[in-house]
Design an enzyme around this catalytic site. Structure first.
Site, PDB file in Angstrom:
ATOM      1  N   ASN A  66     -11.184  -3.145  -3.600  1.00 48.32           N
ATOM      2  CA  ASN A  66     -11.497  -4.038  -2.485  1.00 48.32           C
ATOM      3  C   ASN A  66     -12.956  -4.489  -2.522  1.00 48.32           C
ATOM      4  OD1 ASN A  66      -8.915  -3.772  -1.465  1.00 48.32           O
ATOM      5  ND2 ASN A  66      -9.484  -2.364   0.172  1.00 48.32           N
ATOM      6  N   ARG A 391       2.297 -15.999  -3.545  1.00 48.32           N
ATOM      7  CA  ARG A 391       2.123 -14.999  -4.589  1.00 48.32           C
ATOM      8  C   ARG A 391       3.497 -14.445  -4.943  1.00 48.32           C
ATOM      9  NH1 ARG A 391      -3.385 -13.793  -4.504  1.00 48.32           N
ATOM     10  NH2 ARG A 391      -4.362 -13.832  -2.449  1.00 48.32           N
ATOM     11  N   ARG A 421      -5.781 -16.923  -4.498  1.00 50.50           N
ATOM     12  CA  ARG A 421      -6.890 -16.309  -5.235  1.00 50.50           C
ATOM     13  C   ARG A 421      -6.430 -15.153  -6.107  1.00 50.50           C
ATOM     14  NH1 ARG A 421     -10.881 -15.432  -1.271  1.00 50.50           N
ATOM     15  NH2 ARG A 421     -11.783 -17.434  -1.794  1.00 50.50           N
ATOM     16  N   HIS A 451      -0.018 -21.422   2.757  1.00 48.33           N
ATOM     17  CA  HIS A 451       0.098 -19.972   2.920  1.00 48.33           C
ATOM     18  C   HIS A 451       1.391 -19.586   3.631  1.00 48.33           C
ATOM     19  CE1 HIS A 451      -1.470 -15.943   4.453  1.00 48.33           C
ATOM     20  NE2 HIS A 451      -1.699 -15.883   3.156  1.00 48.33           N
ATOM     21  N   TYR A 484       3.342  -3.140   1.477  1.00 48.64           N
ATOM     22  CA  TYR A 484       2.882  -3.978   2.582  1.00 48.64           C
ATOM     23  C   TYR A 484       3.949  -3.978   3.671  1.00 48.64           C
ATOM     24  CZ  TYR A 484      -0.792  -6.232  -0.284  1.00 48.64           C
ATOM     25  OH  TYR A 484      -1.889  -6.502  -1.051  1.00 48.64           O
ATOM     26  N   ARG A 580      -5.952  -4.785  11.687  1.00 49.26           N
ATOM     27  CA  ARG A 580      -6.174  -3.884  10.555  1.00 49.26           C
ATOM     28  C   ARG A 580      -7.578  -4.008   9.981  1.00 49.26           C
ATOM     29  NH1 ARG A 580      -3.573  -5.985   5.613  1.00 49.26           N
ATOM     30  NH2 ARG A 580      -5.665  -6.738   5.178  1.00 49.26           N
ATOM     31  N   HIS A 608       0.462  -5.616   7.341  1.00 47.13           N
ATOM     32  CA  HIS A 608       0.275  -6.994   6.900  1.00 47.13           C
ATOM     33  C   HIS A 608       0.977  -8.011   7.798  1.00 47.13           C
ATOM     34  CE1 HIS A 608       0.562 -10.375   3.845  1.00 47.13           C
ATOM     35  NE2 HIS A 608      -0.717 -10.039   3.775  1.00 47.13           N
TER      36      HIS A 608
END
Length: 725
Positions: A66, A391, A421, A451, A484, A580, A608
């Protein structure tokens, strides 16, 4: 003492903070410092004795990974602004340079804490039969094994690089890890400086032959390389050495007028490897001349370097998570297959026709999302599939299904986001596959990331065309779906289906949608819808009616939304937030946020999903409540610069599941919760009574969700907060 049970505990008394102007930037926390605080909570799980040992090692690895991304993206952007002399401030009033100073302070503390955590864990691993060996520990059998391994698998991919006037300092790519060597030739004592880049294609840890089957031993790759330097530089001996690692600016810039977006991204990905250095880490005690050579050659300032005691590249610790020691990992967990789907023999369309179904991953298997699309690909009655992909995995079964559908003559539209990304290259590869199969591939807007997560399947049923829709809060990625926590809504409601088709048409053809029944879209109206719902709660509070907001998010930093929450708090709206990660809200301050409280849940699974519930004139939870699931966090980028969804939940069972199970469990969690205090620090749940603390992840693993129940019905379903009439 702090109690994180927001479901059952009352709001705390607000506190006074002296010397702050809450009409100005003091009312917001800084985004970057808040993120560093989140990553510190991740690291604290590595220090949690209730977490199995190898899982604690995993948390160190995650924290390090991270932090690498944080430097290569967030810090890199701030450094670029600072270099231009930008004095632009964020909502918190800090300039880029001021932020960098504070980031440096907190990041160094975090990196030191990571090294300390690894030092402790290394000793605990050793006590549990997993040893990180040194060359001094090697026996004859080990050396024979390493001789063969080095010559057969390591030596062929190594490239030693001398540094002298004929061999200038080479380019070190992003995340490049190297040994710097000060060598001396035995024959004439002539000195030589050299680099030995450590290929990322080789595992960081070499597993040695087990000793009597009891002790598992690893040798760090850099130790192996130093031991075999004579094979790379015959006739030389080492007089000094150090390890160093480079992080570079990894953000992508794409020309807005790029005619071929895919080719432009392929070029930009190559540029990423050559971005400006944003962080250099060096092993402490490096020979001064080597250290100077490295820093000057890379153009690194002292404040951009970090001397580490211990191990660099802690993200590589993930290699130690061996499956031969299940006693040191979380107990095995198999995601549930919802009874509803079993009742219909696995037929997703039949199960969805029966009633809307909400799955919560990973507790309910993500395989059903894949099955939905695989079934659509092979069903002769399916005419068209529309799919967004932000993704997905390398060998994606979803892309396989879409290709199969296109090859069988179905109309397939795949909306692929090239700007996801670090997944840009994978998405380019998938887009090529889909195009070859005959699918319509759409790349969306140049200036907006798409997204949103949606699948739309048009199926002929008799004389009608029925649209089956899937909305998700997470990515179509079978691997990350194992860790997730995300929501998947399946429905064949005609109005919801039309909304989904309009969304895809908006991105594919710039056709701005109108008359959306159950969907708000960023950047068009999602933020306005949120603010409208908050204003409604303010109106209810002013009329002395119940007014309350529950929200679960990854991040909240948008100043307009935060100010609306402050206004709501002042009016008496009770606001409980489960955030979170990044949180710009300063809770529990007298005169500013007396009715706002914030907690963060960090545990076995990565929270998530995004959910928001508005009381709507009644007490939460109730049948009157307004309930939404979303792909968007409450950040400016999500609300203004991305295509996102906010889906209104109408089905009573699904609403009850979200409020009475999912939100209630997160609000009630104690075992994995930190409470945000008015001064910006987080404090882990504690109480005077002791005993077992409620763990929301355990609750979800043990209790099936409402809408997935089939013939068994709801009689034995566990509801933590009963919906009121």
């Amino acid at each position: 003492m702090v109690n994180s049970d927001f479901l059952n505990e009352s709001f705390l008394e607000p506190v006074d903070l002296q010397g702050m102007d809450f009409s100005g930037p003091d009312r917001f926390f800084n985004r970057e410092l808040s993120w560093l605080a989140f990553n510190r909570r991740v690291l604290e799980e590595a220090e949690n004795p209730d977490v199995p040992l190898l899982e604690r090692v995993r948390f160190v690895s995650i924290s390090a990974s991270n932090l690498d991304e944080f430097f290569t993206v967030r810090v890199a952007g701030l450094q670029e602004l600072a270099r231009t002399g930008s004095q632009k401030t964020g909502a918190d009033g800090l300039t880029p340079l001021q932020q960098l100073v504070l980031i440096e302070r907190d990041a160094r503390k975090l990196m030191n804490a990571q090294q300390e955590a690894w030092s402790v864990l290394r000793k605990e691993l050793d006590a549990n039969g997993i040893t990180i060996a040194s060359v001094e520990d090697l026996n004859t059998a080990d050396r024979n094994f390493l001789d063969s391994l080095f010559m057969d698998k390591v030596f062929p991919v190594l490239t030693p690089l001398a540094i002298d006037p004929a061999h200038p300092f080479p380019f070190i790519p992003n995340e490049g890890f190297c040994l710097a060597l000060q060598l001396e030739r035995s024959s004439d004592k002539r000195s030589l400086k050299a680099l030995l880049p450590i290929p990322q294609q080789i595992d960081r840890f070499v597993r040695l032959p087990d000793e009597k089957g009891e002790i598992i031993r690893f040798l760090p790759l850099e130790a192996l390389l130093l031991e075999y330097v004579s094979h790379l530089f015959p006739g030389y001996v080492i007089k000094g050495n150090c390890a160093f690692r480079v992080l570079r600016d990894s953000d992508l810039e794409v020309e807005e007028e790029a005619e071929d977006l895919v080719r432009e991204f392929e070029t930009a990905l190559k540029r990423r490897r050559r971005g400006e250095v944003v962080r250099l880490s060096l092993s402490s005690g490096a020979p001064p001349k080597l250290r100077t050579l490295i820093m000057e050659s890379l153009g690194v300032k002292e404040e951009e370097s970090f001397d580490f005691e211990g191990m660099d590249g802690l993200a590589d610790l993930s290699e130690l998570l061996i499956d031969t020691r299940p006693d040191l990992m979380w107990p095995g967990f198999v995601p549930r297959m919802p009874e509803r789907v079993q009742d219909h023999d696995g037929d997703m369309f039949a199960a969805i026709r029966r009633k809307d179904m909400l799955l919560q991953h990973p507790y309910e298997t993500f395989d059903l999302v894949v099955r939905f699309l695989v079934q659509a690909a092979t069903d002769p009655n399916v005419l068209a599939i529309k799919q967004t992909l932000y993704r997905t995995s390398y060998n994606s079964p979803i892309v396989d299904a879409l290709c199969e559908a296109a090859e069988s003559g179905k109309s397939v539209t795949a909306l692929i986001e090239l700007k996801a990304r670090f997944d840009e290259a994978a998405n380019i590869r998938q887009s090529r596959r889909l195009e070859r199969a005959g699918a319509h591939v759409v790349y969306g807007f140049i200036d907006l990331k798409t997204h949103a997560k949606v699948s739309s399947v048009a199926r002929r049923e008799g004389e009608q065309i029925v649209v089956y829709t899937h909305y998700g809060t997470g990515n179509y990625h079978p691997i990350t779906a194992r860790i997730y926590t995300d929501l998947s809504l399946f429905t064949c409601d005609a109005a919801v289906g039309r909304d989904a088709v309009k969304l895809v048409n908006y991105v594919s053809g710039y056709a701005r949608p109108d008359h959306m029944a159950h969907l708000a879209i960023a950047p068009l109206d999602l933020k306005d819808r949120l603010l409208e719902c908050i204003r409604n709660e303010i109106d209810f509070a002013k009329k002395s009616r119940p007014a309350e907001i529950w929200a679960k998010l990854n991040s909240i930093i948008d100043p307009d939304v935060i100010d609306a929450l402050y206004e709501a708090s002042a009016a008496g709206v009770r606001i409980s937030l489960v955030v979170r990660g990044i949180c710009g809200v300063r809770p529990g301050v007298r005169g500013l946020s007396e009715k706002i409280r914030v907690k963060s849940v960090v545990g076995r699974f990565l929270e998530h999903s995004r959910i928001v519930c508005f009381a709507n004139g009644a007490h939460l939870p109730s049948k009157k409540s307004l309930v939404f699931m979303s792909s968007a966090d409450w950040m400016e980028r999500n609300l203004i610069r991305r295509v996102e969804t906010l889906v209104s939940i109408k089905n009573p069972t699904v609403k009850n599941q979200i409020m009475g199970q999912i939100m209630a469990a997160n609000l009630a969690d104690q075992a994995q919760s930190w409470v945000l205090k008015p001064d910006g620090t987080y404090e882990r749940h504690s109480d005077e009574i002791g005993g077992e603390q409620f763990n929301c992840h355990n609750f979800f693993m043990e209790n099936p969700s409402l809408s997935g129940r089939g013939t068994a019905g709801y009689k034995d379903a566990v509801i933590l907060a009963e919906t009121r009439n």
